[in-house]
Write a protein that holds these residues in place. Structure first.
Motif, mmCIF file in Angstrom:
data_model
loop_
_atom_site.group_PDB
_atom_site.id
_atom_site.type_symbol
_atom_site.label_atom_id
_atom_site.label_comp_id
_atom_site.label_asym_id
_atom_site.label_seq_id
_atom_site.Cartn_x
_atom_site.Cartn_y
_atom_site.Cartn_z
ATOM 1 N N GLN A 288 -11.890 1.339 10.823
ATOM 2 C CA GLN A 288 -13.225 1.851 10.533
ATOM 3 C C GLN A 288 -14.100 1.911 11.771
ATOM 4 O O GLN A 288 -14.807 2.901 12.007
ATOM 5 N N LYS A 289 -14.084 0.859 12.582
ATOM 6 C CA LYS A 289 -15.020 0.735 13.689
ATOM 7 C C LYS A 289 -14.563 1.457 14.960
ATOM 8 O O LYS A 289 -15.399 1.898 15.754
ATOM 9 N N ILE A 290 -13.264 1.572 15.139
ATOM 10 C CA ILE A 290 -12.765 2.116 16.413
ATOM 11 C C ILE A 290 -12.104 3.482 16.238
ATOM 12 O O ILE A 290 -12.419 4.437 16.955
ATOM 13 N N PHE A 291 -11.222 3.597 15.221
ATOM 14 C CA PHE A 291 -10.411 4.818 15.123
ATOM 15 C C PHE A 291 -10.930 5.800 14.082
ATOM 16 O O PHE A 291 -10.406 6.906 13.960
ATOM 17 N N ASN A 292 -11.937 5.420 13.290
ATOM 18 C CA ASN A 292 -12.514 6.287 12.252
ATOM 19 C C ASN A 292 -11.411 6.847 11.344
ATOM 20 O O ASN A 292 -11.373 8.024 11.015
ATOM 21 N N ASP A 293 -10.497 5.950 10.922
ATOM 22 C CA ASP A 293 -9.391 6.342 10.060
ATOM 23 C C ASP A 293 -9.897 6.557 8.631
ATOM 24 O O ASP A 293 -10.626 5.731 8.086
ATOM 25 N N LYS A 294 -9.523 7.701 8.001
ATOM 26 C CA LYS A 294 -10.026 8.035 6.670
ATOM 27 C C LYS A 294 -9.589 7.005 5.638
ATOM 28 O O LYS A 294 -10.357 6.615 4.760
ATOM 29 N N THR A 295 -8.324 6.569 5.716
ATOM 30 C CA THR A 295 -7.838 5.579 4.757
ATOM 31 C C THR A 295 -8.594 4.268 4.910
ATOM 32 O O THR A 295 -9.007 3.634 3.928
ATOM 33 N N ALA A 296 -8.809 3.843 6.151
ATOM 34 C CA ALA A 296 -9.530 2.600 6.397
ATOM 35 C C ALA A 296 -10.974 2.696 5.916
ATOM 36 O O ALA A 296 -11.532 1.732 5.380
ATOM 37 N N ASN A 297 -11.583 3.863 6.066
ATOM 38 C CA ASN A 297 -12.984 4.030 5.661
ATOM 39 C C ASN A 297 -13.158 3.938 4.146
ATOM 40 O O ASN A 297 -14.238 3.623 3.658
ATOM 41 N N ARG A 298 -12.087 4.209 3.386
ATOM 42 C CA ARG A 298 -12.162 4.139 1.927
ATOM 43 C C ARG A 298 -11.738 2.769 1.391
ATOM 44 O O ARG A 298 -11.644 2.583 0.183
ATOM 45 N N SER A 299 -11.462 1.825 2.272
ATOM 46 C CA SER A 299 -10.917 0.534 1.864
ATOM 47 C C SER A 299 -11.883 -0.600 2.170
ATOM 48 O O SER A 299 -12.697 -0.517 3.080
ATOM 49 N N ARG A 300 -11.751 -1.680 1.395
ATOM 50 C CA ARG A 300 -12.540 -2.872 1.621
ATOM 51 C C ARG A 300 -11.963 -3.692 2.769
ATOM 52 O O ARG A 300 -10.783 -3.558 3.101
ATOM 53 N N THR A 301 -12.790 -4.548 3.324
ATOM 54 C CA THR A 301 -12.307 -5.476 4.355
ATOM 55 C C THR A 301 -12.443 -6.919 3.891
ATOM 56 O O THR A 301 -12.475 -7.838 4.706
ATOM 57 N N ASN A 302 -12.515 -7.119 2.573
ATOM 58 C CA ASN A 302 -12.528 -8.476 2.029
ATOM 59 C C ASN A 302 -11.383 -8.674 1.033
ATOM 60 O O ASN A 302 -11.518 -9.354 0.016
#
Length: 790
Positions: A288-302
């Motif tokens: 989310q913070k570095i690569f702006n990955d679409k899958t990562a942006n739709r996912s939680r980090t907890n």
């Protein structure tokens, strides 16, 4: 004739037949050489070792014990072989029965071999048995750096995974609930961690695994397709050894050794802990913070993903005739992963306890007595603020059994025994998690079952080329305790009648099994027939293996499933280190279970009404080519198969493929020793897409939109394929008393987007059309681990 006497009459006839063979082949001048075969360094027993002399041979049993009759008039050469160990040859001459302890030394190239029991160079009894030592599993490329017992079996012909990355086994078209999975004889009802991405078997605590997909010995019962018999280490009797690994997903640590210096006690304790959730969260955070990955942006980090395993075992050998074991396992999972279980929190765990007593009655009669306890508990929590509830369920089993091995003479090996089993199932209970929850407490009625089993078999070798194994298993299964029995005579969702009863009313089932093999030169032909029965059904609407799946016992409404399995095989040695194997099989199933359309399973006390039963068919051809020695070793397997069900009330009564119908399955596992420092291994898997049910359109009724379906399992997924690579680096100057190496494992090297699940959504505008989507979980998954032993 009283039907209750039938099983005893059949067993009596079989015993008379065995005794007749024994009298015909008895040698008056023979003496008996018996004993236990062990590892020369750790003193652990070696099951399945071959002991032979002058054309006569036996196999050591599960506890390393053997008994061989040899002529007593002259000195004879005895040869002892075991996979991964140097062969031992010695002269034996005696005028009376003798007891020996045989020590075998490990080969330097231990990782070069996989033993397929039934090789013409050994005296194996089981055509369908495959033995894989733990060291072989450690040498394979693995997912996230975690060597796995069950995933190693998926590379064999006739075996495939249920889903992307999971440890579930579909054996010759059967469901993953049709596999009897044992850990030191204790049944494990859910052998999976993290929704089956890993199995519960900590490789550092495991000695090896015996896998049966055909010619299943009659001592095993309760499942239709296969047996996975996993053995824990016994513990080094001579010195203390510590083994461990620190990896990206988990870490493990094992310690074993003698308890006292008298050599009669040993122990092993092993633990593994996974912190996968922290790794997943860190990966999504970076995306989310570095690569702006679409899958990562739709996912939680907890996300909360973790599990642990704890194995323990103590052995005591007071003398040569007695040996005592106590082994235990405990494991637990927590799984809350936004991409799969958004809004839900899953937890489950297994517990097993096995107490065993080995006793040598005579030079030819060995008995093992086991008292076994197994428990599986699972929990599901809905995190929605309104329906804030917790669902729990459990399954407990207690078992007492005795297994006898009788080395009758040099031509007959007899096994017989009995088992008494009690199960208690709590199918489900809902409880509110706080006072503001909209849910209320509701509990399904517990179910208690009782079963007894008897078995008797004989392996006869009337000549040096022929081997015949025949046996019979009898099982009596029924419900105990007061309970409610519902009647659904018209096939409706609601019962027309219910009765409170405590009557036993058992099912009585017979399971005959027979195999014949003929050896000529370096080749062998085998034929086998197995009848297997399964009394417990897993109610699962996916092939993943969720903790919310429910085990359900056979009853008046749901009959026990039955399989008749025919198999033929041909195997040959093309060279001293190259083996080739062909097999054909046909399986016919009765009372196979599936769900009616729009079935309601969750907290449904009438769940029997949601199940339908019919027939199933599975058949296929298998091929395997294996190179077992040298710097380059490997195994290639291919399976062509078809699997169908035919159940009235499903698919208009027409035959349809089940979810495990994957026509083509190709897998390759290779290993290349570059030098003493570097070792390279890889796996490649290619399978046809499985069959799933997806909607073919939508319609509206009363202003509400619904999906419409054509036939059951009407859609084929895209072919599945994946390449894994592993590179191991060992320090060339490591001390002889220690081993240290780094392992770099890369799962799915070329980032194939294989679907993990399929789901359908109606279009937002108008709700008149439905789109189907595939969810994939993994791209490339690299993992680095550090492994050590000292």
């Amino acid at each position: 004739m009283n039907p209750a006497r039938l099983p005893w009459m059949l067993f009596w006839l079989l015993l008379c037949n065995i005794t007749l063979f024994a009298q015909i082949s008895e040698r008056q001048t023979a003496v008996v050489l018996s004993g236990v075969i062990t590892d020369s360094i750790s003193s652990e027993t070696l099951p399945g070792a071959s002991v032979h002399s002058d054309g006569t041979g036996v196999i050591s049993n599960k506890y390393g014990f053997f008994s061989l009759r040899v002529p007593g008039d002259a000195a004879k050469e005895i040869t002892v072989t075991y996979v991964g160990y140097s062969s031992l040859r010695f002269k034996y001459s005696a005028r009376k029965d003798s007891t020996v302890r045989i020590l075998l030394h490990r080969k330097v190239n231990l990782l070069d071999e996989v033993s397929v029991a039934g090789d013409s160079e050994t005296y194996a009894f089981d055509l369908g048995k495959i033995t894989i030592p733990a060291d072989k599993i450690l040498s394979m490329a693995s997912f996230a750096g975690e060597p796995d017992v069950l995933k190693s079996l998926q590379l064999l012909p006739g075996v495939q995974s249920g889903n992307e990355g999971t440890t579930n086994l579909s054996v010759r078209g059967g469901g993953y609930d049709q596999n009897l999975i044992l850990l030191d004889e204790a049944p494990v009802y859910n052998p999976a961690h993290s929704l089956s991405f890993f199995s519960i078997f900590n490789i550092d605590a495991i000695q090896g695994v015996d896998f049966y997909k055909g010619n299943i010995p009659v001592r095993y019962g309760g499942r239709l397709s296969s047996v996975v018999d996993t053995r824990m280490k016994e513990g080094n009797r001579n010195k203390k050894v510590t083994t461990g690994s620190v990896g990206l997903i988990s870490s493990r640590l094992t310690n074993e050794g003698p308890l006292w210096k008298n050599g009669k006690w040993s122990y092993v304790i092993s633990g593994r802990y996974s912190y996968a959730g922290h790794i997943v969260n860190a990966t999504y955070f970076l995306g989310q913070k570095i690569f702006n990955d679409k899958t990562a942006n739709r996912s939680r980090t907890n996300n909360r993903i973790n599990f642990f395993d704890l194995n323990g075992k103590i052995n005591f050998s007071p003398n040569e005739k007695n040996k005592f074991f106590i082994s235990s396992y405990a494991g637990h999972d927590r799984f809350d992963f936004s991409n799969i279980t958004s809004g839900h929190d899953l937890a489950w765990g297994n517990r097993t306890l096995t107490t065993r007593w080995n006793h040598v009655f005579t030079k030819r009669l060995f008995v093992n007595t086991s008292l076994i306890a197994s428990s599986y508990k699972y929990k599901y929590q809905l995190l929605n603020s309104t329906q804030y509830f917790k669902w729990t369920a459990s399954l407990d089993e207690r078992q007492l059994k005795q297994d006898y091995d009788w080395y009758l003479n040099d031509k007959n090996f007899v096994t017989f025994g009995f088992a008494v089993q009690n199960n208690r199932l709590a199918p489900g209970m809902i409880e509110p998690r706080n006072e503001s929850s909209a849910s209320s407490t509701y509990r399904l009625e517990d179910k208690r079952t009782f079963a007894t089993g008897l078995y008797l078999s004989n392996t006869s070798t009337p000549g040096n080329r022929f081997r015949v194994t025949y046996g019979l298993r009898y099982t009596n299964f029924g419900h105990i305790g007061e309970r409610t029995v519902f009647a659904f005579p018209n096939g409706g969702d609601k019962p027309v009648d219910s009765t409170r009863t405590s009557a036993f009313n058992p099912f009585n089932r017979f399971e005959p099994r027979v195999s014949v093999s003929y050896t000529y030169g370096k080749s062998r032909i085998g034929l086998s027939y197995d009848r297997t029965v399964q009394f417990f059904h897993l109610l699962a609407n996916s092939s993943v293996g969720l903790p919310t799946d429910i085990w359900w016992p056979s009853s008046k409404n749901i009959k026990p499933a039955l399989a008749d399995i025919l198999a033929g095989s041909y195997e040959t040695n093309l060279a001293s280190n190259i083996k080739m194997h062909y097999a054909l099989y046909y399986k016919y199933l009765s009372n196979v279970t599936d769900f009616r359309d729009n079935a309601r399973l969750f907290i449904n006390k009438y769940v029997d009404s949601q199940l339908l039963q019919g027939t199933g068919t599975a058949y296929g051809a298998e091929f395997q080519l294996e190179k077992t020695k040298g710097r380059f070793t490997g195994l290639t397997s291919y399976t062509y198969s078809k699997t169908f069900n035919k159940i009235e009330g499903i698919n208009n009564g027409q035959r349809y493929p089940n979810r495990y119908d994957k026509r083509h399955n190709l897998s390759t596992s290779v290993r290349y020793t570059i030098s003493r420092t570097f070792e390279l291994s890889s796996n490649f898997v290619l399978t046809s897409g499985g069959a799933v049910t997806v909607p073919v359109g939508s319609f509206t009724f009363g202003g509400v939109s619904f999906n419409s379906y054509s036939t059951r399992n009407n859609y084929r997924l895209q072919p599945y394929h994946r390449l894994d690579v592993s590179l191991k680096y060992r320090k060339s100057k490591s001390k002889k008393t220690s081993t240290r190496y780094w392992s770099l494992d890369i799962y799915n090297v070329y980032a194939r987007k294989n679907p993990f699940s399929i789901y359908s959504l109606q279009q937002d505008y108008g709700f008149v059309a439905t789109n189907t989507y595939g969810l994939y979980l993994f791209g490339v998954v690299p993992a680095l681990s550090y492994n050590f032993q000292f």
